[in-house]
Design a protein around this motif. Structure first.
Motif, mmCIF file in Angstrom:
data_model
loop_
_atom_site.group_PDB
_atom_site.id
_atom_site.type_symbol
_atom_site.label_atom_id
_atom_site.label_comp_id
_atom_site.label_asym_id
_atom_site.label_seq_id
_atom_site.Cartn_x
_atom_site.Cartn_y
_atom_site.Cartn_z
ATOM 1 N N ASP A 18 0.861 -1.184 0.000
ATOM 2 C CA ASP A 18 0.000 0.000 0.000
ATOM 3 C C ASP A 18 0.898 1.235 0.000
ATOM 4 N N GLU A 19 0.682 2.129 -0.940
ATOM 5 C CA GLU A 19 1.603 3.265 -1.114
ATOM 6 C C GLU A 19 1.750 4.125 0.139
ATOM 7 N N ASP A 20 0.697 4.226 0.922
ATOM 8 C CA ASP A 20 0.797 5.027 2.142
ATOM 9 C C ASP A 20 1.478 4.277 3.281
ATOM 10 N N MET A 21 1.548 2.953 3.175
ATOM 11 C CA MET A 21 2.179 2.155 4.228
ATOM 12 C C MET A 21 3.630 1.788 3.897
ATOM 13 N N VAL A 22 4.055 1.973 2.664
ATOM 14 C CA VAL A 22 5.449 1.669 2.285
ATOM 15 C C VAL A 22 6.444 2.404 3.191
ATOM 16 N N PRO A 23 6.268 3.717 3.433
ATOM 17 C CA PRO A 23 7.221 4.394 4.329
ATOM 18 C C PRO A 23 7.207 3.837 5.754
ATOM 19 N N VAL A 24 6.046 3.395 6.213
ATOM 20 C CA VAL A 24 5.939 2.832 7.559
ATOM 21 C C VAL A 24 6.724 1.532 7.637
ATOM 22 N N TRP A 25 6.507 0.647 6.656
ATOM 23 C CA TRP A 25 7.214 -0.642 6.644
ATOM 24 C C TRP A 25 8.719 -0.456 6.466
ATOM 25 N N LYS A 26 9.097 0.494 5.624
ATOM 26 C CA LYS A 26 10.529 0.765 5.425
ATOM 27 C C LYS A 26 11.162 1.207 6.742
ATOM 28 N N TRP A 27 10.496 2.086 7.442
ATOM 29 C CA TRP A 27 10.964 2.585 8.738
ATOM 30 C C TRP A 27 11.071 1.445 9.744
ATOM 31 N N LEU A 28 10.071 0.576 9.789
ATOM 32 C CA LEU A 28 10.104 -0.572 10.702
ATOM 33 C C LEU A 28 11.198 -1.569 10.317
ATOM 34 N N ASP A 29 11.297 -1.863 9.020
ATOM 35 C CA ASP A 29 12.280 -2.846 8.557
ATOM 36 C C ASP A 29 13.714 -2.388 8.773
ATOM 37 N N ASN A 30 13.933 -1.101 8.747
ATOM 38 C CA ASN A 30 15.276 -0.573 8.993
ATOM 39 C C ASN A 30 15.566 -0.456 10.484
ATOM 40 N N ARG A 31 14.641 -0.959 11.293
ATOM 41 C CA ARG A 31 14.749 -0.934 12.757
ATOM 42 C C ARG A 31 14.952 0.476 13.306
ATOM 43 N N ASN A 32 14.306 1.426 12.664
ATOM 44 C CA ASN A 32 14.384 2.805 13.141
ATOM 45 C C ASN A 32 13.321 3.109 14.190
ATOM 46 N N GLY A 33 12.339 2.266 14.326
ATOM 47 C CA GLY A 33 11.273 2.566 15.262
ATOM 48 C C GLY A 33 10.430 1.359 15.568
ATOM 49 N N LYS A 34 9.423 1.596 16.391
ATOM 50 C CA LYS A 34 8.534 0.527 16.821
ATOM 51 C C LYS A 34 7.115 1.051 16.903
#
Length: 142
Positions: A18-34
């Motif tokens: 989902d285009e609006d969730m891509v940044p969220v998943w990228k942020w989570l996958d890079n272990r930048n947040g929770k």
């Protein structure tokens, strides 16, 4: 940093493309947040109804979810008649865990948006679409 995932985004969040969730998943996958989560009855019920239980467990194992349990229900009970929205559990979690970003998308939930942004409450911001990706910063969520 930590964020709270509102139930109205579960269907979008479960689709990592989902285009609006891509940044969220990228942020989570890079272990930048929770994503912060509470095991209160209301959160448990919402995550179960939203089909998020399995994903919640996966995210917990991957270190992408932070469980906050102490004080959330008590704070929610305090807020119940003090706020415009019916999301006292979300605001209580934001206050207890010092979370300043809510992931939500439904513009129709303006009471929660107003409560979450209120400086006398959470004083936070609401992520609704990919153009808000600048809200995701480095991890300050222990």
């Amino acid at each position: 940093m930590c964020v709270i995932l509102d139930t109205n985004t579960f269907h979008k969040f479960k689709n990592p493309d989902d285009e609006d969730m891509v940044p969220v998943w990228k942020w989570l996958d890079n272990r930048n947040g929770k994503i912060v989560y509470a095991n209160t009855k209301k959160f448990e019920d919402e995550w179960e109804r939203g089909g998020m239980s399995h994903l919640r467990d996966q995210m917990m194992r991957a270190g992408q979810l932070k469980l906050v349990s102490e004080g959330v229900q008590e704070k929610a009970d305090e807020l119940k008649d003090e706020i415009a929205s019916n999301d006292e559990h979300v605001l209580a979690l934001a206050l207890i865990a010092n979370v300043k970003v809510l992931i939500s998308y439904r513009e129709g939930d303006s009471d929660l948006f107003d409560d979450f942004k209120d400086r006398n409450l959470a004083g936070g911001k609401v992520y609704t679409r990919k153009t808000h990706a600048h809200m995701f910063t480095k991890d300050t969520c222990p």
